[in-house]
Design an enzyme around this catalytic site. Structure first.
Site, PDB file in Angstrom:
ATOM      1  N   HIS A  53       0.831  -1.223   0.000  1.00 19.09           N
ATOM      2  CA  HIS A  53       0.000   0.000   0.000  1.00 19.09           C
ATOM      3  C   HIS A  53       0.863   1.268   0.000  1.00 19.09           C
ATOM      4  CE1 HIS A  53      -3.350  -2.676   1.259  1.00 19.09           C
ATOM      5  NE2 HIS A  53      -2.423  -3.220   2.033  1.00 19.09           N
TER       6      HIS A  53
ATOM      7  N   SER B 173      15.529  22.007 -15.622  1.00 18.76           N
ATOM      8  CA  SER B 173      14.348  22.829 -15.875  1.00 18.76           C
ATOM      9  C   SER B 173      14.795  24.152 -16.473  1.00 18.76           C
ATOM     10  CB  SER B 173      13.614  23.067 -14.546  1.00 18.76           C
ATOM     11  OG  SER B 173      12.870  24.261 -14.617  1.00 18.76           O
TER      12      SER B 173
ATOM     13  N   LYS C 230      16.565  22.183 -10.273  1.00 16.36           N
ATOM     14  CA  LYS C 230      15.881  20.952 -10.664  1.00 16.36           C
ATOM     15  C   LYS C 230      16.752  19.974 -11.446  1.00 16.36           C
ATOM     16  CE  LYS C 230      11.910  20.014 -10.823  1.00 16.36           C
ATOM     17  NZ  LYS C 230      10.505  20.320 -10.792  1.00 16.36           N
TER      18      LYS C 230
ATOM     19  N   GLU D  54      10.162   8.999 -16.739  1.00 15.18           N
ATOM     20  CA  GLU D  54       8.790   9.447 -17.009  1.00 15.18           C
ATOM     21  C   GLU D  54       8.377   9.135 -18.442  1.00 15.18           C
ATOM     22  OE1 GLU D  54       7.943  13.523 -15.479  1.00 15.18           O
ATOM     23  OE2 GLU D  54       9.834  13.270 -14.449  1.00 15.18           O
TER      24      GLU D  54
END
Ligand code: ARG
Length: 460
Positions: free
Chosen positions: A155, A276, A282, A289
């Site tokens: 979970h 970024s 970043k 992704e």
């Protein structure tokens, strides 16, 4: 060149030609088209259907065309409908009448069925090699991390301590199953449709056994209608690719999570990260992704093919031409993702200290504390309740179980003794779990040895 002008009195409308044509994408298997044609004419000559001179002229002509396409000397223009007509037209242009005999006893229906199978078969093997290489990377990480403790989750909540080797081993199992799926579908698809004609075989005495053998198939297919309209193997392959992508996507999801500031279990290498345009701090996990994102695209191929095939009456229908762009895209996507994923995995750093601290922090040893009480005669359900109280006590005081004093333990249950600390240490929790498939280093080492064996086998 048109393959079918005879019974027509008008030219094809240009939009119709464009809509109907497949050359822009089926040129991908020009090599397989040549290979199939050579096997066909070799057999025709052996059966006395074609003269030896014509056979030699055709084979030389085809090899020349193959070389010229490969070197870029022969440009594939859009004037022709598909790669089959393109090659045949150029053959006739180069060798004259002999070229017109190439298509004896053959239809584009069995020709395209063969070409696509030859192309796909090669891709299945290449994909299998890529998966094998990925498994080698995983095994290396496993061998180095049989004692690297981290929390295991259910979970997405910390559950019990495991090791990094164990976690990686779960993915090893997934990709191992993926390989076995590729092997299965290879065996199932490896039957040769050549010689099935348009749908009903031919009246020529074709030797289908010979062409099947020449092209390294197990045997010829046994029903000419099914041969020209079977696309099951592409659906099988798309399904196998969907599963590979699903596994990569799950792995990517974990990499993305583990790479966050909140987890810090890993650091993706600079060479596999992106920045970024506005936020200088970043470092983004774009590759993970993108792989996760491209999974949808491969699923799309599977759904699309299933839908295209569902209403088709026997035998060949032009709808089937729709198989190519989708499957080519799914193959290129899946192969690309495996390669990129392996590169990212090979270069990332595991923050063992963070993993360990995270395992210590989340009461992952609570089950072991309950098991300690059980070993001292407390019924499990009571032990569960006692440890629940311990956890509550710790949460209120911001402690881990191991940070409690013996007096604190004993205030909740007098059964606890000094050896509780040893019993709930992370090392004990992991190393005592030695049933087959469990994270204990002894159990893991046996599994690792069997994986090593598996990767050394050629048939695996
Ligand atoms: N480009 C076609 C395909 O991919 C080749 C077969 C054409 N056959 C036909 N009967 N029109 O399906």
């Amino acid at each position: 060149m048109k393959l079918w002008g005879g019974r027509f009195t008008k030219e094809t409308n240009q939009l119709v030609h464009n809509f109907n044509a497949s050359l822009s994408f089926d040129q991908k298997f020009y090599q397989e088209d040549v290979e199939g044609s050579i096997a066909h004419v070799t057999m025709l000559a052996a059966q006395g259907i074609l003269s030896e001179e014509d056979k030699t002229a055709i084979i030389n002509g085809l090899n020349g065309i193959h070389e010229d396409i490969a070197s870029g000397k022969l440009i594939i223009d859009e004037e022709h409908e598909d790669i089959h007509s393109f090659i045949e037209a150029h053959l006739i242009e180069r060798i004259g009448d002999a070229g017109k005999r190439l298509h004896t006893g053959r239809s584009r229906n069995d020709q395209v069925a063969l070409d696509m199978k030859l192309y796909t078969r090669k891709q299945v093997l290449e994909m299998d090699e890529l998966l094998k290489s990925l498994l080698q990377s995983l095994l290396k990480i496993m061998k180095e991390n049989t004692e690297t403790i981290m929390p295991g989750f259910t979970h997405l909540q910390k559950a019990q301590p495991i090791t990094l080797a164990h976690h990686m081993g779960a993915y090893f199992e997934m990709f191992k199953r993926d390989r076995s799926r590729l092997h299965d579908l290879f065996e199932r698809m490896n039957y040769c449709p050549l010689g099935s004609g348009a749908l009903a075989g031919t009246t020529y005495p074709l030797d289908r056994e010979a062409t099947a053998q020449e092209l390294h198939f197990s045997a010829p297919t046994l029903n000419s209608m099914d041969s020209v309209s079977d696309r099951d193997y592409l659906i099988d392959f798309s399904s196998a690719m969907s599963l590979i992508m699903m596994h990569l996507s799950r792995f990517c999801e974990e990499i993305i999570l583990w790479n966050t500031n909140e987890y810090q279990y890993i650091e993706i290498d600079d060479s596999y990260s992106t920045g970024s345009s506005i936020m200088p701090q970043k470092k983004n996990p774009d590759i993970a992704e993108l792989i996760r994102g491209k999974t949808g695209r491969v699923y799309g191929t599977l759904m699309s093919l299933l839908t295209t095939m569902k209403g088709l009456p026997l035998a060949y229908n032009k709808d089937m031409q729709e198989d190519k762009e989708l499957v080519f895209d799914a193959i290129d996507t899946t192969k690309g993702c495996i390669v990129l994923f392996q590169g990212m995995l090979d270069t990332l750093t595991f923050r063992k200290d963070k993993m360990r601290a995270s395992a210590e922090g989340g009461f992952t040893n609570a089950t072991d504390a309950a098991d300690y009480l059980v070993k001292h005669g407390v019924p499990f359900r009571d032990a569960h309740g006692i440890v629940g109280q311990l956890v509550l006590y710790c949460i209120e005081r911001n402690l881990s179980l191991g940070e409690m004093s013996l007096e604190e333990f004993q205030a909740i249950s007098p059964v606890f003794e000094e050896d509780i600390y040893e019993a709930i240490s992370m090392e004990t929790c992991v190393s005592k779990r030695n049933t087959i498939g469990a994270p204990g280093p002894d159990a893991m080492k046996e599994v690792i040895a069997s994986y090593e064996n598996y990767l050394q086998r050629n048939d695996a």
